[in-house]
Design an enzyme around this catalytic site. Structure first.
Site: not given
Length: 189
Positions: A145, A134, A89, A128, A14
């Site tokens: 998640r 992160r 969401r 990532r 995204k």
């Protein structure tokens, strides 16, 4: 005004695709994740609340998310449109977004779902995490998640499908090929 929701699980691309769409269509990108990270970085009281929730892999309550989103939209009165990334969401969030936009004389024009399977998501986010570090990308939080997406968030899709606004795009492959597919959808609005 063109308002889009770019939908997909964590790691679907995204953020990558939003940036390309922003550049092409001159839209304002509103990523709830970016908003949360900015509040956390600036150590606002809201950021402190959000920090704990995100670190635990939890969703931020609707009231906080919606207030931040509305504030961001209001900061851009001359925008040609918005790309909502990571929001809504839940169906109640989708309903609140529709109501908020209607009050401004606007609407969601389309919802594009990037379709990516769980194996690919896990691979992408592991990569990532190596690069960005992160905290929400570590393996345990990532699983939470992704599970959250596939058990709760995915239920927003029928809401938009019933309005005739949902289009699914294959989110696996070369970035430029996926981008071209997205542009074809957007150009049809």
């Amino acid at each position: 005004m063109l308002n889009l929701v770019l939908f997909g699980p964590p790691g679907a691309g995204k953020g990558t695709q939003s940036q390309k769409l922003i550049d092409k269509y001159q839209l304002v990108h509103i990523s709830t994740g970016d908003l949360f990270r900015a509040h956390i970085k600036n150590q606002t009281s809201l950021g402190q609340q959000v920090s704990k929730l995100i670190a635990d892999g939890e969703l931020v309550p609707d009231s906080i998310t919606i207030a931040m989103l509305e504030e961001e939209v209001d900061k851009n009165p001359d925008a040609k449109g918005f790309i909502f990334d990571g929001f809504p969401r839940t169906v109640p969030q989708a309903e609140e977004l529709d109501k908020f936009l209607k009050d401004k004389g606007a609407k969601i024009d389309g919802v594009i779902a990037l379709d990516v399977d769980q194996d690919e998501l896990t691979r992408r986010i592991a990569e990532r995490h190596k690069i960005s570090g992160r905290p929400d990308d570590d393996a345990e939080k990532l699983k939470k998640r992704i599970d959250e997406y596939f058990t709760k968030t995915i239920h927003v899709l029928p809401y938009y499908e019933s309005q005739g606004k949902l289009v699914k795009v294959n989110g696996i492959g070369e970035i430029e090929v996926i981008f071209s597919s997205l542009c074809e959808v957007i150009d049809s609005y």
